[in-house]
Write an enzyme that holds these catalytic residues in place. Structure first.
Site, PDB file in Angstrom:
ATOM      1  N   ALA A 248     -12.929   0.655  -2.742  1.00  0.00           N
ATOM      2  CA  ALA A 248     -13.316  -0.538  -1.621  1.00  0.00           C
ATOM      3  C   ALA A 248     -12.136  -0.997  -0.934  1.00  0.00           C
ATOM      4  CB  ALA A 248     -14.018  -1.387  -2.424  1.00  0.00           C
ATOM      5  N   GLU A 251     -10.037   2.985   0.698  1.00  0.00           N
ATOM      6  CA  GLU A 251     -10.706   3.885   1.741  1.00  0.00           C
ATOM      7  C   GLU A 251     -10.913   3.258   3.087  1.00  0.00           C
ATOM      8  OE1 GLU A 251     -11.644   7.104   3.988  1.00  0.00           O
ATOM      9  OE2 GLU A 251     -10.806   7.097   1.791  1.00  0.00           O
ATOM     10  N   SER A 253      -9.809   0.425   4.285  1.00  0.00           N
ATOM     11  CA  SER A 253      -8.918  -0.119   4.929  1.00  0.00           C
ATOM     12  C   SER A 253      -8.119   0.966   5.738  1.00  0.00           C
ATOM     13  CB  SER A 253      -7.846  -0.905   3.973  1.00  0.00           C
ATOM     14  OG  SER A 253      -8.382  -1.958   3.214  1.00  0.00           O
ATOM     15  N   CYS A 361     -19.766  -5.619   0.100  1.00  0.00           N
ATOM     16  CA  CYS A 361     -18.746  -5.075  -0.423  1.00  0.00           C
ATOM     17  C   CYS A 361     -17.847  -6.216  -0.931  1.00  0.00           C
ATOM     18  CB  CYS A 361     -17.829  -4.348   0.621  1.00  0.00           C
ATOM     19  SG  CYS A 361     -16.203  -3.725   0.259  1.00  0.00           S
ATOM     20  N   GLU A 370      -5.344  -6.775   5.236  1.00  0.00           N
ATOM     21  CA  GLU A 370      -4.523  -5.672   5.508  1.00  0.00           C
ATOM     22  C   GLU A 370      -4.353  -5.302   6.952  1.00  0.00           C
ATOM     23  OE1 GLU A 370      -4.582  -3.484   1.053  1.00  0.00           O
ATOM     24  OE2 GLU A 370      -6.227  -2.970   2.620  1.00  0.00           O
TER      25      GLU A 370
END
Length: 417
Positions: A248, A251, A253, A361, A370
């Site tokens: 989580a 991928e 991000s 999530c 990010e």
């Protein structure tokens, strides 16, 4: 309202394209078939699909619909092959795959350690990593003047952040990347799936032994300390919890950074707005990317604990439901006739990019942080950044899960900084 299973007209059937080549076109076709349809996934496994935003949002919050794969009748009957690769996203021993009290028990050590405050403390380190990667990006330019910003920027950045956070040894990072890729790709073979499951188990167990012998300032050590204190999780549950977190936190991000970069480079009017804007404007660009081109295409699976009726269709207890998160985020019934338009000034930016309900999530704050670090820095450092190919020539990641492209070739232009 709970109902008995009744005889009904067979629902429309669609085969999900494992190549992901036309994700949004496929979503349109699914909506046209009806609010609730059946889909054939790679390997011949069938699931229900709820194609409308409002219905899927309600379903994600419906207490009669859970994530516990032990409720899946087809799996219990042996109709799903034991080596079916997508089982790695379903048959887990963590909070994502449990409901009620079990969900809360499994989530507790994570919520006590993976906090918003801990994530926010990552910002200076994330900025440092980004600046180092941008300093180096020009060194990856090929003889044709092109560099792949997915491979050399969007991919390694979130992987480094999450691995440092969790405490994965640097020498292991490349192999962890490969193992995660086998999970999300639709072309993973049964043999690769079984190898991935065994190898990732061995790596996590090695890491646990290392951190118990010599704790460090990382999430693994913190979770082990919390877990050893109250005995909340078994090692297998801790392993699957961290596996979920690294996926989580990695991928989604990658895809968010890539999809936002592509969206802005193909919509110069929107790029002009963020160049002239501030952090809030960038935040709107990120949220619109999450709506318009969500990182997650389709996510398996949810299971009704009793017969339910959705959109006039009865879904039996114990059947599997696939959530087309990226597809419903362009539902005209939710966003109007311009739902397919990328517009960072859109007033309604609420979306389901990260799912919904109690299983939303857990990495949402990290993904947003990010992107908020990586995107402004990239466009500030290279103000003349442009795609090196037509957007239509880009190849989708072969996955029913990941919604992005395998590469993003660009011309950097002069560096500012």
């Amino acid at each position: 309202m709970t109902e008995s299973v009744v005889v009904q007209t067979p629902p429309p059937l669609i085969h999900i394209d494992p190549s992901g080549a036309d994700r949004h076109g496929e979503a349109v076709r699914m909506r046209e078939l009806g609010p609730v349809i059946r889909a054939v996934l790679p390997g011949g496994v069938q699931m229900w699909v709820v194609t409308e935003y409002a219905l899927l949002a309600d379903l994600a919050n419906d207490p009669r619909v859970g994530r516990d794969w032990r409720q899946w009748d087809a799996l219990r009957r042996g109709e799903v092959p034991e080596d079916w690769p997508l089982l790695s996203m379903i048959r887990l021993n963590n909070a994502m795959a449990r409901d009620g009290a079990e969900h809360r028990r499994l989530r507790k050590p994570l919520t006590r350690t993976f906090t918003r405050a801990r994530i926010e403390r990552l910002r200076p380190r994330a900025e440092e990593i980004v600046n180092t990667m941008l300093d180096d990006l020009s060194n990856h330019v090929g003889p044709n003047g092109v560099v792949d910003v997915r491979k050399h920027y969007a991919y390694p950045f979130p992987m480094q952040v999450i691995c440092e956070l969790i405490g994965v040894p640097k020498a292991w990072w490349p192999r962890f990347r490969e193992l995660i890729d086998t999970v999300i790709r639709a072309d993973t073979t049964a043999e690769e799936y079984l190898t991935t499951q065994q190898e990732r188990h061995e790596l996590w167990q090695r890491l646990f032994a290392m951190r118990r012998a010599e704790p460090a300032d990382d999430l693994t050590s913190a979770m082990i300390a919390v877990n050893d204190e109250d005995g909340a999780l078994t090692d297998d549950e801790l392993e699957d919890t961290l596996w979920m977190l690294i996926g989580a936190g990695h991928e989604t991000s990658i895809s968010l950074i890539v999809n936002a970069t592509r969206a802005l480079l193909t919509h110069p009017d929107q790029l002009a707005l963020v160049r002239d804007g501030d952090a809030e404007t960038w935040s709107k660009a990120i949220e619109e990317t999450l709506r318009w081109d969500a990182p997650v295409g389709n996510f398996p699976a949810r299971f009704p604990t009793e017969h339910i009726t959705v959109g006039g269709v009865t879904i039996p207890k114990g059947d599997a439901i696939l959530a087309p998160w990226s597809g419903v985020n362009r539902d005209p019934a939710k966003y109007g006739p311009d739902a397919d338009r990328f517009d960072i000034t859109r007033t309604n930016q609420k979306h389901l990019a990260f799912g919904g309900g109690p299983h939303m999530c857990i990495g949402t704050a990290l993904a947003r942080l990010e992107a908020a670090v990586a995107l402004p820095a990239l466009f500030s450092r290279f103000p003349d950044l442009r795609l090196a190919v037509d957007s239509a020539e880009l190849t989708a990641v072969p996955s029913i899960f990941s919604n992005s492209v395998t590469s993003l070739p660009v011309y950097l232009g002069p560096s500012r900084g």
